[in-house]
Design an enzyme around this catalytic site. Structure first.
Site, short mmCIF file in Angstrom:
data_model
loop_
_atom_site.label_atom_id
_atom_site.label_comp_id
_atom_site.label_asym_id
_atom_site.label_seq_id
_atom_site.Cartn_x
_atom_site.Cartn_y
_atom_site.Cartn_z
CG ASP A 40 -2.30 0.60 0.89
OD1 ASP A 40 -2.36 1.50 0.04
OD2 ASP A 40 -3.29 0.17 1.49
CG HIS B 186 -1.03 3.27 -3.77
ND1 HIS B 186 -1.38 3.19 -5.10
CD2 HIS B 186 -1.58 2.19 -3.17
CE1 HIS B 186 -2.12 2.11 -5.29
NE2 HIS B 186 -2.25 1.48 -4.14
CG HIS C 212 -6.29 -2.59 4.59
ND1 HIS C 212 -4.94 -2.86 4.47
CD2 HIS C 212 -6.52 -1.49 3.80
CE1 HIS C 212 -4.38 -1.98 3.65
NE2 HIS C 212 -5.32 -1.13 3.24
CG HIS D 290 -6.85 3.38 3.24
ND1 HIS D 290 -5.74 3.85 2.58
CD2 HIS D 290 -6.97 2.07 2.89
CE1 HIS D 290 -5.21 2.87 1.85
NE2 HIS D 290 -5.94 1.78 2.03
CE1 TYR E 39 -9.33 0.02 -3.71
CE2 TYR E 39 -8.07 0.69 -5.63
CZ TYR E 39 -8.30 -0.19 -4.61
OH TYR E 39 -7.50 -1.29 -4.48
#
Length: 334
Positions: free
Chosen positions: A14, A17, A194, A196, A285
């Protein structure tokens, strides 16, 4: 007895990115060595969009995934090497390559309504002797019953664990609690989360997940990841220790890994900006961020308007090409 929480670090997947997928093999070796030395159980290494993601569509990696994985495997002593696979981006060929390069774990990531497209990949992984984890992305987009249905499908395919994933950083703690508790009750395999940080809730949501029964959570050093980034591995370790959970990770060593090894290598330190906050608010997303910023600049429109419109259209991962269409339409409305 302290409950053991498995922590999977995804700085090198991740977190790709945050550097436009440009970590070098030397970077991978250095980060893996530091994470392994700190006691991290499982370390995920892949293109930001998973195996096979290096492309015009998602951005090319600096090195091949085979080179990354071999570098990671060579730097490990105790940790397990993990990869991410999105069916349709990655195929059985990439999965077999990863297993041959030393990967022991694969997370098969599908949209929250499409676990069925991951069945063959779960079964192939098991035939290769790998641990296979079902990864239900964009879990904010459906109700609890649908998530439970899809989690049970992954379990029926032979998955060793299943994740409720907040790919957009769109959920609040009560929503996490409801979803994790329902899945935990419905399946007999470990459940993961998970998070964010697009709305500043990655740590809070991870704790809510654990308190609702989650056995596994994810983190990245310095929070490196798509959008505003992920729950910080080093913060999770400290918070979980204070709460009486065992991770097996040395707090000082993971702090050092984050600040001394990872941070100097980040091109774009993760933070909550008006655009990344818009991702969480709109429920789109996380990897849409850089695409939206580029399109906004090209068409002289507000990136927030692009992201909000993408959310209104209920777009999902893999529909990055629509960002240009939306930006073009917005420009012509002026």
């Amino acid at each position: 007895m302290m409950k053991k929480i498995r922590l999977i670090d995804t700085t090198l997947r991740d977190g790709m990115h945050a550097v436009s997928h440009q970590f070098s093999t030397e970077d991978v070796s250095a980060v893996v060595k530091a994470l392994d030395d700190a006691g991290v159980d499982t370390i995920e290494v892949s293109h930001g969009d998973g195996l096979g993601g290096s492309s015009f569509q998602y951005g090319f990696s600096k090195a091949t995934e085979e080179a990354y994985l071999k570098a990671a495997a060579g730097a490990m002593t105790n940790a397990k090497l993990c990869v991410l696979l999105l069916p349709g981006i990655g195929t059985h060929k990439e999965l077999e390559m990863a297993a041959n390069a030393g990967a022991k774990v694969v997370r098969v990531a599908t949209h929250v309504t499409e676990a069925d497209i991951g069945e063959q990949h779960i079964k192939i992984a098991k035939s290769l002797g790998m641990e296979a984890i079902g990864f239900l992305m964009m879990s904010h987009m459906v109700d609890v019953d649908k998530i439970v249905e899809q989690a049970k499908l992954f379990e029926s395919y032979g998955a060793d664990a299943v994740y409720v994933t907040d790919s957009a950083g769109a959920m609040i703690p009560t929503q996490i609690t409801e979803r994790i508790a329902a899945v935990k009750k419905a399946v007999s395999i470990p459940v993961g989360h998970h998070a964010h940080d697009n709305m500043g809730l990655a740590i809070g949501n991870s704790i809510a997940a654990i308190q609702a029964g989650a056995d596994i959570v994810d983190g990245t050093c310095r929070g490196a990841g798509a959008g505003a980034g992920n729950a910080m591995t080093e913060v999770l370790v400290g918070v979980l220790d204070k709460m009486g959970y065992a991770t097996g990770i040395d707090l000082y060593k993971i702090m050092d890994a984050a600040d001394d090894i990872v941070m100097p290598r980040l091109h774009r330190p993760p933070m909550i900006t008006k655009e990344s906050l818009s991702i969480g608010y709109a429920g789109v997303y996380g990897s849409f961020l850089l695409h939206a910023l580029r399109a906004a600049d090209k068409f002289n429109v507000d990136a927030r308007d692009i992201l909000i419109e993408m959310g209104r259209r209920k777009t999902v991962g893999g529909q990055e090409d629509m960002i240009i269409d939306v930006a073009y339409e917005l420009a012509n409305r002026k």
